[in-house]
Motif scaffolding. Structure first.
Motif, PDB file in Angstrom:
ATOM      1  N   THR A 173       0.842  -1.191   0.000  1.00  0.00           N
ATOM      2  CA  THR A 173       0.000   0.000   0.000  1.00  0.00           C
ATOM      3  C   THR A 173       0.881   1.247   0.000  1.00  0.00           C
ATOM      4  N   ASP A 174       0.251   2.397   0.078  1.00  0.00           N
ATOM      5  CA  ASP A 174       1.016   3.640   0.163  1.00  0.00           C
ATOM      6  C   ASP A 174       1.646   3.838   1.534  1.00  0.00           C
ATOM      7  N   LEU A 175       1.330   2.948   2.493  1.00  0.00           N
ATOM      8  CA  LEU A 175       1.885   3.054   3.837  1.00  0.00           C
ATOM      9  C   LEU A 175       2.790   1.900   4.226  1.00  0.00           C
ATOM     10  N   ALA A 176       2.585   0.717   3.618  1.00  0.00           N
ATOM     11  CA  ALA A 176       3.277  -0.453   4.143  1.00  0.00           C
ATOM     12  C   ALA A 176       3.268  -1.629   3.167  1.00  0.00           C
ATOM     13  N   MET A 177       4.142  -2.597   3.482  1.00  0.00           N
ATOM     14  CA  MET A 177       4.070  -3.915   2.858  1.00  0.00           C
ATOM     15  C   MET A 177       3.647  -4.902   3.936  1.00  0.00           C
ATOM     16  N   LEU A 178       2.647  -5.727   3.615  1.00  0.00           N
ATOM     17  CA  LEU A 178       2.127  -6.679   4.581  1.00  0.00           C
ATOM     18  C   LEU A 178       2.017  -8.054   3.952  1.00  0.00           C
ATOM     19  N   GLU A 179       2.210  -9.066   4.775  1.00  0.00           N
ATOM     20  CA  GLU A 179       1.998 -10.462   4.376  1.00  0.00           C
ATOM     21  C   GLU A 179       0.754 -10.982   5.080  1.00  0.00           C
TER      22      GLU A 179
END
Length: 218
Positions: A173-179
């Motif tokens: 996202t524009d804020l983070a990478m998530l798994e």
């Protein structure tokens, strides 16, 4: 500071592996074609029938007949192949795509994705996403963390009609990478200058934060 669309695409391109076949969906995903590392060989696939899609063309390279799935003009890389949409979907349905990058309206902590319909609004529809979420080996979603009203798009349960079930592995996202795993969003990286607290505030689903979270590198 939130990432731009181009920065999200740059981070997505870092996930591609040498020798992989990658489908790029419409929107932010198509921008990733401009940021594939010169150190790896990746074949970009477009569902309208192009294998070996290159970067966006310069003004003197534009060919109105060479387009991606979003009807944007593109270039072809060395060794590219052009074929019918039927053959393109046979490639997808046959499990020959290693990665697909898709946009989404919502994703939930079970790995479900909603990307094709908002009741009462005119949107483009399913397109090839239904086949891609079933046929691709790894599915990465790119989107903003929240909508224009500030409502989270990372939910406990999707509220919109689903495109695919239990299929999403990663979100950028524009804020983070998530798994996504174990019925939760696991925070892996944060955008430069963005705090964990800001990400937590804008994530409606279960968020797991394990240790210090590094900033993304470009």
């Amino acid at each position: 500071m939130a990432l731009s669309r181009e920065q999200i695409a740059m981070r997505v391109a870092q996930e591609f592996k040498d020798g992989s076949y990658v489908n790029l969906g419409i929107g932010i995903p198509t921008l990733a074609a401009n940021y594939v590392s010169d150190d790896i060989s990746v074949m970009l696939q477009s569902e309208n029938g192009l294998l070996g899609m290159g970067r966006y063309p310069d003004e003197d390279e534009v060919d109105a007949d060479m387009i991606n799935a979003g009807k944007e003009t593109v270039t072809a890389s060395v060794g590219a192949s052009i074929f019918s949409s039927a053959e393109s979907f046979a490639m997808i349905r046959g499990g020959h795509v290693d990665f697909t990058v898709l946009g989404a309206f919502e994703v939930d902590q079970q790995g479900n994705i909603a990307s094709w319909m908002i009741p009462g609004k005119l949107v483009k529809g399913m397109g090839g996403a239904m086949d891609l979420v079933a046929g691709a080996k790894n599915i990465i979603v790119t989107m903003t963390h929240a909508d224009k009203h500030g409502n989270s798009k990372l939910l406990e349960h999707c509220q919109l009609p689903l495109t695919g079930v239990n299929c999403i592995t990663h979100i950028i996202t524009d804020l983070a990478m998530l798994e996504i795993k174990d019925n939760a969003f696991h925070l892996r990286e944060r955008a430069p200058g963005v705090t964990v607290d800001e990400i937590r505030e804008k994530t409606a689903g279960k968020l797991v934060v394990d240790g210090d979270i590094p900033e993304m590198r470009f």
